[in-house]
Design a protein around this motif. Structure first.
Motif, mmCIF file in Angstrom:
data_model
loop_
_atom_site.group_PDB
_atom_site.id
_atom_site.type_symbol
_atom_site.label_atom_id
_atom_site.label_comp_id
_atom_site.label_asym_id
_atom_site.label_seq_id
_atom_site.Cartn_x
_atom_site.Cartn_y
_atom_site.Cartn_z
ATOM 1 N N UNK A 184 0.760 -1.118 -0.005
ATOM 2 C CA UNK A 184 0.065 -0.003 0.066
ATOM 3 C C UNK A 184 0.840 1.349 -0.139
ATOM 4 N N UNK A 185 1.972 1.053 0.741
ATOM 5 C CA UNK A 185 2.905 2.576 0.780
ATOM 6 C C UNK A 185 4.001 2.467 -0.260
ATOM 7 N N UNK A 186 3.711 1.622 -1.322
ATOM 8 C CA UNK A 186 4.828 1.351 -2.138
ATOM 9 C C UNK A 186 5.125 2.733 -3.301
ATOM 10 N N UNK A 187 3.792 3.373 -3.335
ATOM 11 C CA UNK A 187 3.969 4.640 -4.081
ATOM 12 C C UNK A 187 4.692 5.598 -3.770
ATOM 13 N N UNK A 188 5.229 5.582 -2.343
ATOM 14 C CA UNK A 188 6.202 6.460 -1.551
ATOM 15 C C UNK A 188 7.624 6.369 -2.234
ATOM 16 N N UNK A 189 8.115 5.103 -2.779
ATOM 17 C CA UNK A 189 9.478 5.170 -3.134
ATOM 18 C C UNK A 189 9.566 5.812 -4.277
ATOM 19 N N UNK A 190 8.478 6.039 -5.215
ATOM 20 C CA UNK A 190 8.629 6.883 -6.527
ATOM 21 C C UNK A 190 8.401 8.179 -6.173
ATOM 22 N N UNK A 191 7.594 8.598 -5.136
ATOM 23 C CA UNK A 191 7.476 9.909 -4.909
ATOM 24 C C UNK A 191 8.697 10.402 -4.140
ATOM 25 N N UNK A 192 9.235 9.575 -3.148
ATOM 26 C CA UNK A 192 10.329 10.149 -2.383
ATOM 27 C C UNK A 192 11.501 10.788 -3.103
#
Length: 255
Positions: A184-192
């Motif tokens: 669920x939090x995988x999107x944070x790697x791309x945004x980080x």
């Protein structure tokens, strides 16, 4: 903490969902960093259950630690390795779990040859994982380590003649413990990487040992011009004595 206990805790943690998530991001970085480093000797300090030198083309690769799985059992603060003998060293989360991280780094600098490489990974205290360690229970790997600030490590490297040539931050998801929440939090790697790059939970550094060489002293050349050599006059064959006198007078006037 005894060395065997620390090694066992680390091995068990890397088998958890969060540990596998971290390893999936660290392995590619190590593979890229060590693939183009050439030489004769490469050493991995710590985490001997993981082969982080697998992409290296150096023939002699050795894993060093105090646990029984190590190929060379030694204390990182006093390595039984000759000075100026290693072409590559990798330190996967070694400094955070050492009582004397600066001494460990000093030993690494001593062992490295001039222009040799070292690859370091550390947990970042200015991150979600750093907050978990600061305000949560500090038992178990990796929360029982002392996370080191990136700028502090850069200062240590500069003092020891280790020049940083590459670096990266990664792992932006919160330290959740299940595959479901990691997904669920995988999107944070791309945004980080785009929006908060300095808040990655892990940072990678690659450094080269620089040794100032001798200054080459060149000869001090003279500005004076070399005198031009004059050609000797070629003898002439004359038929009459009066012609010989004329030729002699001509040579004298030319000089």
């Amino acid at each position: 903490m005894p060395a065997n206990s620390h090694w066992r805790d680390a091995s068990e943690w890397f088998a958890t969902p969060l540990g596998r998530y971290l390893l999936e991001r660290e392995r590619p970085y190590f593979d890229r960093s060590v693939a183009d480093v050439f030489g004769y000797n490469a050493f991995q300090l710590g985490l001997t259950g993981l082969d982080l030198l697998r992409a290296s083309r150096i023939l002699l690769r050795c894993r060093v630690d105090l646990d029984s799985a190590a190929e060379l059992r030694a204390d990182f603060r006093d390595l039984p390795i000759a000075s100026n003998s290693a072409d590559l060293m990798v330190l996967p989360h070694v400094l955070e779990f050492s009582e004397s991280p600066h001494q460990v780094l000093r030993e690494v600098a001593r062992v490295l040859r001039p222009e040799a490489h070292v690859v370091i990974t550390c947990f970042n205290p200015w991150s979600l994982w750093g907050l978990r360690r600061a305000f949560g229970r500090k038992w178990g790997y990796p929360w029982n380590g002392r996370f080191i600030h990136l700028m502090r490590l850069k200062d240590w490297c500069a003092l020891l003649g280790l020049e940083i040539i590459a670096g990266q931050l990664g792992c932006y998801v919160p330290p959740v413990t299940t595959e479901k929440w990691l997904g669920r939090f995988a999107f944070m790697d791309g945004a980080g990487d785009r929006w908060w790059p300095f808040l990655g939970s892990v940072y990678f550094l690659q450094a080269v040992k620089r040794v100032h060489g001798m200054r080459v002293i060149t000869p001090r050349w003279s500005d004076r011009q070399v005198p031009t050599k004059r050609l000797a006059p070629a003898p002439k064959r004359v038929a009459r004595p009066e012609e010989a006198l004329t030729a002699q007078n001509t040579v004298t006037s030319d000089q």
